[in-house]
Design an enzyme around this catalytic site. Structure first.
Site, mmCIF file in Angstrom:
data_model
loop_
_atom_site.group_PDB
_atom_site.id
_atom_site.type_symbol
_atom_site.label_atom_id
_atom_site.label_comp_id
_atom_site.label_asym_id
_atom_site.label_seq_id
_atom_site.Cartn_x
_atom_site.Cartn_y
_atom_site.Cartn_z
ATOM 1 N N ASN A 82 0.823 -1.211 0.000
ATOM 2 C CA ASN A 82 0.000 0.000 0.000
ATOM 3 C C ASN A 82 0.858 1.263 0.000
ATOM 4 O O ASN A 82 0.455 2.298 -0.532
ATOM 5 C CB ASN A 82 -0.910 0.006 1.233
ATOM 6 C CG ASN A 82 -1.897 -1.155 1.233
ATOM 7 O OD1 ASN A 82 -2.165 -1.760 0.209
ATOM 8 N ND2 ASN A 82 -2.446 -1.469 2.398
ATOM 9 N N GLU A 183 -2.540 -3.651 -5.401
ATOM 10 C CA GLU A 183 -3.934 -3.801 -4.913
ATOM 11 C C GLU A 183 -4.822 -2.635 -5.323
ATOM 12 O O GLU A 183 -5.508 -2.041 -4.476
ATOM 13 C CB GLU A 183 -3.940 -3.967 -3.383
ATOM 14 C CG GLU A 183 -3.289 -5.252 -2.931
ATOM 15 C CD GLU A 183 -3.494 -5.582 -1.456
ATOM 16 O OE1 GLU A 183 -3.968 -4.720 -0.689
ATOM 17 O OE2 GLU A 183 -3.171 -6.729 -1.069
ATOM 18 N N GLU A 302 2.024 -11.572 -2.490
ATOM 19 C CA GLU A 302 1.805 -11.436 -1.046
ATOM 20 C C GLU A 302 1.035 -12.661 -0.572
ATOM 21 O O GLU A 302 -0.093 -12.887 -1.022
ATOM 22 C CB GLU A 302 1.006 -10.171 -0.696
ATOM 23 C CG GLU A 302 1.807 -8.898 -0.872
ATOM 24 C CD GLU A 302 1.063 -7.648 -0.410
ATOM 25 O OE1 GLU A 302 0.288 -7.739 0.567
ATOM 26 O OE2 GLU A 302 1.255 -6.604 -1.047
ATOM 27 N N GLN A 361 5.681 -10.549 5.246
ATOM 28 C CA GLN A 361 6.822 -9.846 4.703
ATOM 29 C C GLN A 361 8.101 -10.484 5.241
ATOM 30 O O GLN A 361 8.024 -11.564 5.821
ATOM 31 C CB GLN A 361 6.710 -8.387 5.059
ATOM 32 C CG GLN A 361 5.438 -7.751 4.441
ATOM 33 C CD GLN A 361 5.445 -6.231 4.429
ATOM 34 O OE1 GLN A 361 6.399 -5.578 4.794
ATOM 35 N NE2 GLN A 361 4.316 -5.628 3.998
HETATM 36 O O1 AHR Z 1 1.572 -6.765 3.563
HETATM 37 C C1 AHR Z 1 0.795 -5.799 4.188
HETATM 38 C C2 AHR Z 1 -0.207 -5.144 3.246
HETATM 39 O O2 AHR Z 1 -1.130 -6.107 2.833
HETATM 40 C C3 AHR Z 1 0.336 -4.588 1.958
HETATM 41 O O3 AHR Z 1 0.816 -3.294 2.075
HETATM 42 C C4 AHR Z 1 -0.861 -4.609 1.063
HETATM 43 O O4 AHR Z 1 -0.514 -4.771 -0.290
HETATM 44 C C5 AHR Z 1 -1.704 -5.747 1.595
HETATM 45 O O5 AHR Z 1 -3.018 -5.366 1.787
#
Ligand code: AHR
Length: 519
Positions: A82, A183, A302, A361
């Site tokens: 994001n 997204e 992700e 992450q």
């Molecule tokens: O990984 C955390 C968040 O999850 C990222 O910024 C976004 O792409 C997703 O909604």
């Protein structure tokens, strides 16, 4: 999980068949990617902490870099997430003392801009991981995206490439993989767009980026999850604008145990499996209408366990913070790690259509690696299945046949009790990954046809009930209780007539290394 009870149920049995000729496709090393976003403590006090005792001359933590290598991460996506949708990359290049902080609206955090494109790409280069970059298609557009590609990959003699050289980096970075935003279907995204608006912008930005460097590969945004109301229609529309231009469509998925529904949580891999099948079907439908021989593949950029609904208050409810606040630092259990292992089984079983995936992450933010500012770095339970799969899964994924009973779940319908994936390298090196989602021991008859099977090592994660508290002590306790080497000689009955019996602990994920070679 208790094994014995007053009225023991018969142990479920399953059969897993391996044949060396039945293959799904090569396992792309980029399947073991991860993600570093400017979010919470992923960058500051995560990969980067100049004052830390292990910091290198660039200010990056050596202890975190060493764990990243041990994790086996091949590629790292950056800078968001994001975050990228309101990022001005030009503000974070050049002399650090001239860079100004900005208010990141995605996470309501003051971003100091001490780490930017050059610092990240040079860290990735030093650590031997491939960078995967994202451009801002939220608040910005074609020009800024093309300029960033030129800054990263251009040869001397044009404005943005010369700026990179003036900033001290002569050789182009050669960044190959680029995300066209993040997204963009999500209403939470800064600069959120509908599918037509985004599809047109992605096509124009991608066209310009490829004119700067035709060798790059592009990822167009798919849906943020399968639950999005626009799922399916979004993929169809966006690909109708970008099919000939892009190589991959993105998928994102996070799983969590909700309302104590352990069965559904354990079946997360089945939900991921169906999600992949549906996105592949949507992409192929667009290809079919165009009579195209091109196949769009998936960048699952992700994925993870994230207690998003149950623990996260939502971005809009975060106060404005500075100095690397603690945001979404989920503490994981053995159960979470079993699910992560099972999600890896699903990804391997789609190796033919999923060449790229990022565990979201890498550090501190829903991460396998945690740190204390000025202190230790440690492995969360989820570290172990990822590192073990990245190490053992080599070569090609086999088309493994699993016959197993199923169990009912309220969220995903019936799901198989046992899942399995296997890989074989050219030299016959085998990786075998098996999940038992049931609360009983399962006996798995492992049938190996056409080649001799030898298991030489095994590692097992079991679900646990160690209460989750923060810090390295908890992670160490979970590892001690849940993660162990398998005594291969006793776990595996001697081969007879091409079958071997595995006894899998309740709610467990097990990885084996060995050989599967024709005589
Ligand atoms: O990984 C955390 C968040 O999850 C990222 O910024 C976004 O792409 C997703 O909604």
């Amino acid at each position: 999980m208790p094994e014995a009870s007053a009225h023991p149920r018969p142990a479920p049995r399953a059969r897993v068949t391996l044949h060396p000729d039945f293959r799904r496709g090569a396992v792309d090393r980029r399947l073991f990617g991860s993600f570093v976003e400017h979010l919470g403590r992923a960058v500051y006090t995560g990969i980067y902490e100049p004052g830390h005792a292990t910091a290198d001359s660039h200010g990056f933590r050596r202890d975190v870099a060493d764990l990243t290598r041990e994790l086996g991460v091949s590629m790292v996506r950056y800078p968001g997430g994001n975050f990228v949708s309101n990022y001005v990359w030009e503000d974070a290049v050049g002399p650090v003392e001239e860079r100004k902080p900005f208010l990141d609206l995605a996470w309501r955090t003051v971003e100091p801009n001490l780490v930017g494109t050059d610092e990240f790409l040079q860290w990735a280069e030093r650590e031997g991981v491939e960078p995967m970059m994202a451009v801002n298609l939220g608040t910005r557009g074609v020009a800024a995206a093309a300029a960033l590609v030129e800054y990263c990959n251009g040869e001397a003699g044009t404005r943005w490439a010369d700026l990179r050289i003036a900033n001290g980096r002569v050789k182009p970075y050669g960044v190959h993989l680029w995300c066209l935003g993040n997204e963009m279907d999500g209403p939470w995204q800064i600069g959120h767009k509908d599918a037509h608006e985004y599809g047109k912008l992605a096509a124009e930005a991608g066209k310009a980026m490829k004119l700067v460097d035709p060798s790059i590969s592009l990822v167009v945004c798919g849906s943020s999850s399968m639950q999005m109301p626009t799922f399916g229609e979004w993929e169809r529309t966006v690909l109708s604008y970008t099919y000939d231009l892009v190589d991959h469509v993105s998928m994102h998925a996070y799983y969590e145990e909700l309302d104590g529904d352990r069965a559904s949580f354990l079946a997360s891999g089945t939900a991921m499996d169906r999600f992949i099948d549906r996105v592949v079907a949507s992409a192929d439908a667009v290809g079919a209408e165009r009579r195209s021989d091109k196949r769009i593949t998936i960048s699952f950029d992700e994925w993870n366990v994230w207690y998003l609904e149950s623990r996260f208050p939502g971005e809009a409810n975060l106060p404005i913070q500075r100095d690397a606040p603690r945001i979404i630092e989920d503490v994981y259990s053995g159960l979470d790690a079993v699910v992560v292992g099972d999600l890896l089984v699903t990804l391997l079983n789609h190796a033919d259509r999923v060449p790229v995936a990022c565990l979201a992450q890498l550090v501190n933010v829903i991460a396998p690696i945690m740190t204390e500012p000025g202190g230790e770095a440690w492995r969360q339970p989820t570290f172990h299945p990822f590192a073990t799969t990245a190490r053992l899964a080599r070569g090609e994924a086999l088309d493994v046949r699993v016959e197993a009973p199923s169990f009912p779940t309220s969220r995903h319908g019936d799901a198989p009790v046992v899942t399995a994936a296997a890989t074989v390298d050219d030299d016959g090196t085998l990786g075998l990954f098996v999940t038992n989602r049931s609360d009983q021991v399962v006996e798995v008859e492992l049938a190996h046809v056409g080649a001799a099977l030898r298991l030489t090592e095994g590692w097992q994660m079991v679900a646990d009930h160690v209460p989750a508290v923060e810090g390295p002590d908890h992670a160490a306790k979970v590892a001690e209780a849940c993660w162990s080497a398998v005594d291969v000689a006793s776990a595996v009955a001697p081969a007879a007539g091409g079958t071997t019996t595995l006894r899998l602990a309740p709610e467990s994920w097990t990885a084996f290394g060995g050989t599967f070679a024709r005589a």
